[in-house]
Design a protein around this motif. Structure first.
Motif, PDB file in Angstrom:
ATOM      1  N   VAL A 186      23.567   2.476  26.548  1.00  8.25           N
ATOM      2  CA  VAL A 186      23.213   0.939  26.795  1.00  8.25           C
ATOM      3  C   VAL A 186      24.037  -0.100  25.933  1.00  8.25           C
ATOM      4  O   VAL A 186      24.328  -1.093  26.653  1.00  8.25           O
ATOM      5  CB  VAL A 186      21.719   0.667  26.647  1.00  8.25           C
ATOM      6  N   GLU A 187      24.534   0.259  25.027  1.00  5.49           N
ATOM      7  CA  GLU A 187      25.210  -0.583  24.397  1.00  5.49           C
ATOM      8  C   GLU A 187      26.921  -0.407  24.647  1.00  5.49           C
ATOM      9  O   GLU A 187      27.721  -1.374  24.639  1.00  5.49           O
ATOM     10  CB  GLU A 187      25.179  -0.518  22.711  1.00  5.49           C
ATOM     11  N   SER A 188      27.106   0.787  24.824  1.00  5.09           N
ATOM     12  CA  SER A 188      28.809   1.130  25.031  1.00  5.09           C
ATOM     13  C   SER A 188      29.133   0.923  26.385  1.00  5.09           C
ATOM     14  O   SER A 188      30.301   1.016  26.783  1.00  5.09           O
ATOM     15  CB  SER A 188      28.952   2.593  24.587  1.00  5.09           C
ATOM     16  N   GLY A 189      28.149   0.778  27.394  1.00  2.47           N
ATOM     17  CA  GLY A 189      28.537   0.301  28.859  1.00  2.47           C
ATOM     18  C   GLY A 189      28.665   1.386  29.899  1.00  2.47           C
ATOM     19  O   GLY A 189      29.051   1.217  30.987  1.00  2.47           O
ATOM     20  N   TRP A 190      28.477   2.725  29.150  1.00  2.00           N
ATOM     21  CA  TRP A 190      28.250   3.700  30.427  1.00  2.00           C
ATOM     22  C   TRP A 190      27.407   4.038  31.032  1.00  2.00           C
ATOM     23  O   TRP A 190      26.049   3.970  30.139  1.00  2.00           O
ATOM     24  CB  TRP A 190      28.676   5.090  29.448  1.00  2.00           C
ATOM     25  N   ILE A 191      27.122   4.180  32.065  1.00  2.00           N
ATOM     26  CA  ILE A 191      25.907   4.268  32.916  1.00  2.00           C
ATOM     27  C   ILE A 191      25.878   5.566  33.527  1.00  2.00           C
ATOM     28  O   ILE A 191      26.545   6.176  34.189  1.00  2.00           O
ATOM     29  CB  ILE A 191      26.121   3.252  34.383  1.00  2.00           C
ATOM     30  N   PRO A 192      24.754   6.480  32.746  1.00  2.00           N
ATOM     31  CA  PRO A 192      24.811   7.975  33.037  1.00  2.00           C
ATOM     32  C   PRO A 192      24.137   8.182  34.591  1.00  2.00           C
ATOM     33  O   PRO A 192      23.332   7.651  35.005  1.00  2.00           O
ATOM     34  CB  PRO A 192      23.865   8.433  31.895  1.00  2.00           C
ATOM     35  N   SER A 193      24.756   9.314  35.184  1.00  2.00           N
ATOM     36  CA  SER A 193      24.117   9.849  36.275  1.00  2.00           C
ATOM     37  C   SER A 193      24.011   8.895  37.453  1.00  2.00           C
ATOM     38  O   SER A 193      22.700   8.826  37.749  1.00  2.00           O
ATOM     39  CB  SER A 193      22.946  10.587  35.921  1.00  2.00           C
ATOM     40  N   PRO A 194      24.932   8.102  37.876  1.00  2.00           N
ATOM     41  CA  PRO A 194      24.767   7.154  39.188  1.00  2.00           C
ATOM     42  C   PRO A 194      24.183   8.205  40.400  1.00  2.00           C
ATOM     43  O   PRO A 194      24.746   9.554  40.461  1.00  2.00           O
ATOM     44  CB  PRO A 194      25.883   6.466  39.405  1.00  2.00           C
ATOM     45  N   VAL A 195      23.444   7.627  41.205  1.00  2.00           N
ATOM     46  CA  VAL A 195      23.337   8.442  42.403  1.00  2.00           C
ATOM     47  C   VAL A 195      24.395   8.849  43.124  1.00  2.00           C
ATOM     48  O   VAL A 195      25.239   7.935  43.517  1.00  2.00           O
ATOM     49  CB  VAL A 195      22.334   7.576  43.364  1.00  2.00           C
TER      50      VAL A 195
END
Length: 447
Positions: A248-257
Motif C-alpha cells: 500500500v505504501e510502495s505502490g504495487w497493486i497485488p492480484s488485479p482481476v
C-alpha cells in the motif's frame, strides 16, 4: 470425475461476476506464517525504523521454464524487454490479453541462457504454460505450488527477506562482511558456512534490503543465522498481517482481476483452467459493483507499468497497448489517505479499529459522482491512519484532491449497482503513489 473448469464455473453461476462476487470475503494472508509475532504495529515499524525478517517460503507459486524456446515464449506473451535481460537478473513480468488488459504480474528471474523461474500469483504462470502448449514451443515446465495447494512435502526453495534501515548491517554480520554491491533486481551468489544460495537486491516500502533464495534443505540453518545475528539489532519477525501491508505504501497493486473472463477467443483457455485455481476463487467484493466483469479489468498503464512495456518487439496485446498509451482517459494510480476520525467512526465504531486490511473494490466518489475504485486498503501504523491504493479518473488524481470512500458491501446480483444502500462515507485526500517518498523518488531512480 472430470475436474470442473473455469468456464464450467462461469456457466453454472450465470456470469463471471456471479461466480466471483463474495460480500465480506476474508482478505488473503500468507499461509503457515503466524499472524503476528511482535504485534502488527511493531512489525510494520521494523522495516521503517530498524530491521525486519519476512518469510516468503510458503505462499509463492514457482514455475521453472526451460528449453530452447524459453525466451521466445516469454517475450511473445509479455510486454518486457528481453534484449537486456542478464542471467541473475529479475524483472516484473507483465503479460496482457489481446485487448491490452493485464493478466497479472509476476517476478521472472533468469537462471541461465534458456532457463527462467516465474514466481508469484499463478495467473501469469497459467497464461504462459497454456500458450506454450498451444503454440508448440520447445520448452518444459516444472511447478512447485504454494504450501496451501501442495500435496504434502516441503517447498523446493526458501525465501527470506531482510528489510529496513539496518538490513545491510545485519547482512554484514551474518556473512562476516558486506555482500557484493548488487543492482536492484539483480542477484549475487552467497555462501554461508558452505551453504550456497542467492541474494536478490530487493526492497519494500522504499527501504533497503535483500531477498535470500536457496534450497529448502538450508532453510532452517539460514533462518536461525539471521535470527541470531539480528538479536542485538532488535530484529523483528513479520507475521502474516503486517506482511500484506507494505504494498500500500510502495505502490504495487497485488492480484488485479485477470482480463480473461469475457473474450470469446479465450473460451478454450477458460476450459483449460481449473475452476479451483486463482482465476476462479479470488473473490470480488466491496461497495463498487458491476454486472460487467470488464469493469474490473485494468491496463498496465493504469498500474504504472508503462516503463516496463517494450514496443521494440512483437508480443500478444501489443497493438492494443499502442492505442492505449495515448489514452488520456485512463485512470491514474493514487494513494488515498483516509481521514483518521472517519476511520475510527466508520471502521472502528468510534474506537481505534486496530488492524485493517481489505482487497475490496470500494467506490471512490466526489460531489459529481463516481471517481474511481480502491484496489487495496490497509492500516499503516507509522502513518497514523489507513491508506488505500486506488485507480481514479484523471480529473480527480491531483495531490490534495478531496474524495470519499464508500465503505460497505454491495450484496451483488439482484440489487442495482448504483442503489443507495446507506453506506457511510470515509473522507480521504489524494496523494501520489507510491506514497513513500523514498520509494517514489530516490529508491526508484537508483534502480
Amino acid at each position: 470425475m472430470t475436474t470442473p473448469s473455469l468456464q464450467d464455473g462461469i456457466d453454472r453461476a450465470g456470469s463471471p461476476v456471479r461466480l466471483l462476487w463474495q460480500p465480506d470475503a476474508e482478505p488473503w494472508t500468507p499461509e503457515v506464517v503466524d499472524r503476528e509475532y511482535a504485534g502488527w504495529r511493531v512489525e510494520q515499524r521494523a522495516w521503517h525504523e530498524g530491521v525486519a525478517l519476512l518469510n516468503l517460503s510458503h505462499h509463492m507459486y514457482d514455475m521453472w521454464i526451460e528449453g530452447p524456446d524459453a525466451t521466445r515464449v516469454l517475450a511473445d506473451h509479455g510486454v518486457n524487454n528481453f534484449e537486456r535481460f542478464a542471467v541473475g537478473q529479475a524483472k516484473q513480468y507483465v503479460p496482457v490479453t489481446r485487448h491490452g488488459h493485464i493478466v497479472t504480474d509476476g517476478i521472472l528471474a533468469r537462471e541461465a541462457e534458456d532457463a527462467y523461474l516465474l514466481s508469484g500469483v499463478p495467473a501469469a504462470q497459467h497464461w504462459v504454460k497454456y500458450h506454450a502448449e498451444q503454440g508448440g514451443y520447445d520448452v518444459s515446465f516444472t511447478t512447485d505450488p504454494s504450501t496451501a495447494f501442495r500435496d504434502g512435502g516441503d517447498p523446493r526453495l526458501f525465501r527470506y527477506q531482510i528489510q529496513g534501515p539496518a538490513a545491510l548491517e545485519l547482512i554484514g554480520r551474518v556473512f562476516g562482511a558486506p555482500i557484493p554491491e548488487t543492482k536492484f533486481f539483480h542477484s549475487t551468489p552467497v555462501t554461508l558456512d558452505g551453504r550456497a544460495f542467492r541474494a536478490l537486491r530487493h526492497g519494500m516500502a522504499g527501504q533497503a534490503g535483500y531477498e535470500f533464495v536457496g534450497p529448502w534443505e538450508h532453510a532452517a540453518y539460514v533462518h536461525e543465522a539471521f535470527l541470531k545475528a539480528g538479536e542485538p539489532l532488535g530484529l523483528v519477525r513479520v507475521g502474516a498481517l503486517a506482511y500484506t501491508t507494505p504494498s500500500v505504501e510502495s505502490g504495487w497493486i497485488p492480484s488485479p482481476v485477470p482480463g480473461i473472463y469475457a473474450d470469446p477467443e479465450l473460451a478454450a483457455y477458460r476450459k483449460w483452467l481449473p475452476l479451483f485455481g486463482i482465476e476462479g476463487k479470488r473473490p470480488l467484493n466491496g461497495s463498487f459493483f458491476s454486472q460487467d466483469i470488464e469493469d474490473y479489468y485494468v491496463s498496465p498503464f493504469e498500474l504504472g507499468y508503462g516503463k516496463l512495456i517494450h514496443f521494440g518487439h512483437d508480443f500478444h496485446g501489443r497493438d492494443a497497448l499502442l492505442r492505449a498509451r495515448h489514452d488520456e482517459g485512463l485512470r491514474r494510480k493514487v494513494t488515498l489517505v483516509l481521514d483518521p476520525d472517519d476511520v475510527r467512526r466508520v471502521i472502528g465504531g468510534g474506537a481505534d479499529p486496530g488492524f485493517v486490511l481489505s482487497y475490496a473494490r470500494h467506490r471512490v466518489e466526489t460531489s459529481s459522482g463516481l471517481a474511481g475504485v480502491t484496489m487495496q486498503t490497509a492500516a499503516i501504523d507509522p502513518v497514523g491512519t489507513v491508506l488505500s491504493q486506488a485507480l481514479v479518473d484523471p480529473a480527480h488524481a491531483g495531490p490534495g484532491t478531496e474524495v470519499a470512500v464508500v465503505w460497505g458491501e454491495h450484496p451483488g446480483s439482484g440489487t442495482a449497482p448504483d442503489a443507495d444502500l446507506g453506506f457511510p462515507r470515509v473522507r480521504a485526500v489524494v496523494q501520489p503513489s507510491p506514497f513513500d517518498r523514498h520509494a517514489r523518488t530516490t529508491y526508484r531512480r537508483d534502480t
